[in-house]
Enzyme design. Structure first.
Site, PDB file in Angstrom:
ATOM      1  N   ASP A 141       0.862  -1.182   0.000  1.00  0.00           N
ATOM      2  CA  ASP A 141       0.000   0.000   0.000  1.00  0.00           C
ATOM      3  C   ASP A 141       0.900   1.234   0.000  1.00  0.00           C
ATOM      4  O   ASP A 141       1.521   1.552   1.016  1.00  0.00           O
ATOM      5  CB  ASP A 141      -0.901   0.027   1.243  1.00  0.00           C
ATOM      6  CG  ASP A 141      -1.992  -1.036   1.186  1.00  0.00           C
ATOM      7  OD1 ASP A 141      -1.757  -2.096   0.562  1.00  0.00           O
ATOM      8  OD2 ASP A 141      -3.072  -0.816   1.766  1.00  0.00           O
ATOM      9  N   LYS A 204      -6.912   3.260  -3.570  1.00  0.00           N
ATOM     10  CA  LYS A 204      -7.384   3.248  -2.189  1.00  0.00           C
ATOM     11  C   LYS A 204      -7.600   4.680  -1.752  1.00  0.00           C
ATOM     12  O   LYS A 204      -6.837   5.567  -2.137  1.00  0.00           O
ATOM     13  CB  LYS A 204      -6.304   2.547  -1.343  1.00  0.00           C
ATOM     14  CG  LYS A 204      -6.496   2.591   0.153  1.00  0.00           C
ATOM     15  CD  LYS A 204      -5.426   1.728   0.855  1.00  0.00           C
ATOM     16  CE  LYS A 204      -5.402   1.966   2.347  1.00  0.00           C
ATOM     17  NZ  LYS A 204      -4.321   1.243   3.029  1.00  0.00           N
ATOM     18  N   LYS A 240     -10.267   0.065  -2.785  1.00  0.00           N
ATOM     19  CA  LYS A 240     -10.207  -0.128  -1.339  1.00  0.00           C
ATOM     20  C   LYS A 240     -10.526   1.173  -0.622  1.00  0.00           C
ATOM     21  O   LYS A 240      -9.667   2.045  -0.504  1.00  0.00           O
ATOM     22  CB  LYS A 240      -8.809  -0.642  -0.931  1.00  0.00           C
ATOM     23  CG  LYS A 240      -8.630  -0.773   0.588  1.00  0.00           C
ATOM     24  CD  LYS A 240      -7.291  -1.387   0.960  1.00  0.00           C
ATOM     25  CE  LYS A 240      -7.046  -1.325   2.461  1.00  0.00           C
ATOM     26  NZ  LYS A 240      -5.711  -1.803   2.845  1.00  0.00           N
TER      27      LYS A 240
END
Lengths: 304, 281
Positions: A141, A204, A240
């Site tokens: 991430d 995300k 996400k």
């Protein structure tokens, strides 16, 4: 997985976002009512989409191990619930997590690139990615440099995402836009388009470290970007939302939105995740409530 | 009774706010001759769930606040209630009570509040003990609040009835959710008194609704620590005791009338904690 990097997109190619329209449409997803079996299957689906997360200075080996146990068996005694999609930790905890989830379906995600601010030279940030991958992380991430984005240095963002994708090797790359700091939906849309072109496997919303985290409208903007990208290139990109999704009701509204915008293909943990720490217990409490007819208490569910 | 010419809307009292019931249902409140008085809210089990969430959030801070503060706040409720006597008298008269009886009921409620305000820093001394033990320990027991207490008020729900069940649980440091009796208007007007008396949001939550619908939910909820049921119905009492077993709620059963003032009603919702403190040999 080999991902083709597309050329740097022009900002004018990203459509302008109608703020009022997006917010009203997002609001409409909240009016759907899921009951009984549908609710139960949605709750169980949501559990399998969790990236169970701990990103604190106080994280210890013991805490990470405990969390991994919870990700593998969220509701001890009921194997029909879970496992969660992944655990999400700092790079130093990757080795511990990999060992703890060994033999299960739970993947290990690591935040990297100077999470959460991203304020460091690219060289060191890429080094962090390589270190996390070397430790055994299945997913990375990354955060983008919001400061540079707001200064208009879009190309730098595209380049850093592409460089991170390369540094990831086999690991899947999730790109955190930190939408709370991008200030407008137009910025969110362009940052999404750019990240996907540069090779992001997931986009995300947030780090969870700034006050404004995931919201339904901002997620809708990103889902629309994913939809358009898929139409144009045929490549699926995951979504996400992270931060601020603390109860089951809200989680189900997100699922409804994904289903209606992108369709059932995205309703698996390969393409949709929730980044959350307190959502897990609320989902479990709702599942128990559906089974027993009794409203539940946090006293009967493990806290970590 | 009102200059507006429109009947007042009586809503619920949850977490310091006055929301309508999420179910949208109403209770038609009628006077003694069947005339329409008002629409009150008919709470659903989701309203109850929300009340427990609000009470749980409030319970920690309220339990930790000093006995002095709790006493002051109860006394403050008495002051504000006293100042609003006429409003309550009007509502009670509309419900068919003679005016002198209505005044007496309000005065009784004020007295009850003052009574329990006085107990706030005294019941601990009454119920604590120093225990003789056969080792070199100083051993003592003292009461602590149970946490979230749900209360099913006596059926009629007069003002003294309502205050007599809320005040002891509250002064003992518990956050409470109360199902009011048939007199919904008095209950919600009393909530307005609470809302203006420095009672922290969520410490008292008041629902109006159907008893047979909500009592089983009260007994079943896992995040409730104790329950007070004022009832003469053997079947209702047994039902509550059976459901309460699941999370071992403490259940206090009382007859269907106002509780007479007594510190033992405070003790009903206290846990006794015993401490062993080593002393030098």
């Amino acid at each position: 997985m080999k991902t083709e990097v597309l050329p740097f997109p022009a900002r004018r190619d990203s459509p302008a976002i109608d703020q009022v329209g997006v917010e009203e449409r997002a609001q409409r997803f909240c009016a759907r009512s899921l009951k009984k079996e549908t609710k139960m299957s949605a709750l169980k689906l949501a559990v399998t989409m969790l990236d169970v997360t701990t990103l604190e200075g106080a994280d210890s080996v013991g805490k990470v191990r405990q969390m991994c146990q919870k990700a593998m068996r969220p509701l001890p005694g009921d194997p029909s619930v879970g496992p969660a999609a992944a655990v999400c930790v700092y790079p130093r905890m990757v080795k511990t997590a990999v060992k703890a989830v060994e033999g299960s379906k739970v993947r290990v995600a690591a935040v990297a690139t100077q999470f959460p601010s991203g304020q460091m030279r690219l060289k060191e940030r890429l080094g962090e990615v390589k270190y996390a991958v070397g430790e055994g992380a299945d997913e990375i991430d990354m955060v983008i440099s919001r400061g540079q984005f707001l200064q208009g240095e879009y190309r730098a963002i595209y380049d850093e995402v592409a460089a991170c994708k390369e540094a990831c090797g086999e690991a899947r790359l999730k790109v955190i836009l930190e939408t709370g700091e991008l200030t407008t939906y137009d910025n969110v849309r362009f940052a999404s388009d750019m990240s996907m072109a540069a090779g992001a496997d997931f986009i995300k919303t947030s780090t969870g470290k700034v006050p404004i985290a995931a919201t339904l409208p901002v997620t809708l903007v990103m889902l629309q970007a994913i939809e358009d990208f898929y139409e144009r290139t045929g490549r699926m990109v995951g979504m996400k939302p992270a931060g601020g999704i603390s109860n089951a009701k809200l989680a189900l509204q997100y699922l409804v939105m994904v289903r209606e915008v992108l369709g059932p293909k995205w309703l698996t943990n390969d393409w949709f995740r929730f980044g959350a720490s307190s959502l897990t217990n609320d989902l479990l409490m709702q599942i128990r409530k559906q089974e027993t007819g009794r409203y539940q208490s946090g006293d009967y569910f493990s806290q970590d | 009774m009102s200059n507006l010419g429109i009947p007042k809307t009586y809503k619920l009292f949850i977490g310091g706010k006055f929301p309508r019931t999420e179910s949208g249902r109403i209770l038609k409140v009628r006077g003694p001759k069947g005339e329409f008085l008002a629409n009150a809210s008919r709470a659903s089990r989701k309203d109850f769930r929300n009340s427990v969430v609000a009470a749980r959030r409030a319970s920690g801070g309220w339990a930790k606040s000093t006995a002095y503060l709790k006493g002051q706040i109860l006394y403050r409720i008495a002051e504000i209630l006293d100042g609003r006597t006429d409003q309550f008298v009007n509502e009670l008269v509309a419900h068919g009570l003679p005016e002198n009886k209505a005044r007496a009921e309000v005065a009784e409620a004020v007295d009850l509040l003052v009574h329990y305000a006085g107990w706030s820093d005294k019941y601990q001394a009454l119920f604590s003990t120093v225990n003789p033990v056969a080792s070199s320990h100083f051993n003592f027991s003292s009461p602590e609040p149970s946490g979230v207490v749900v209360i099913v008020s006596p059926t009629r729900g007069s003002l003294p009835e309502l205050v007599s069940v809320i005040a002891p649980a509250m002064v003992g440091g518990n956050a409470v959710v109360v199902l009011a009796g048939e007199n919904a208007l008095t209950a919600i007007s009393f909530a307005e008194v609470l809302a203006t008396s420095d009672v922290p949001a969520g410490v008292v939550n008041i629902l109006t609704g159907h008893r047979d619908e909500l009592v089983p939910e009260f007994a079943k909820h896992m995040d409730v620590n104790a329950m007070l049921l004022c009832s003469d119905d053997a079947e209702e009492r047994q039902g509550v005791e059976l459901e309460a077993v699941e999370n071992l709620k403490r259940v206090a059963l009382q007859p269907d009338r106002p509780l007479s003032p007594s510190p033992y009603h405070i003790l009903d919702f206290q846990e006794i904690k015993t401490t062993w403190h080593p002393v030098g040999v």
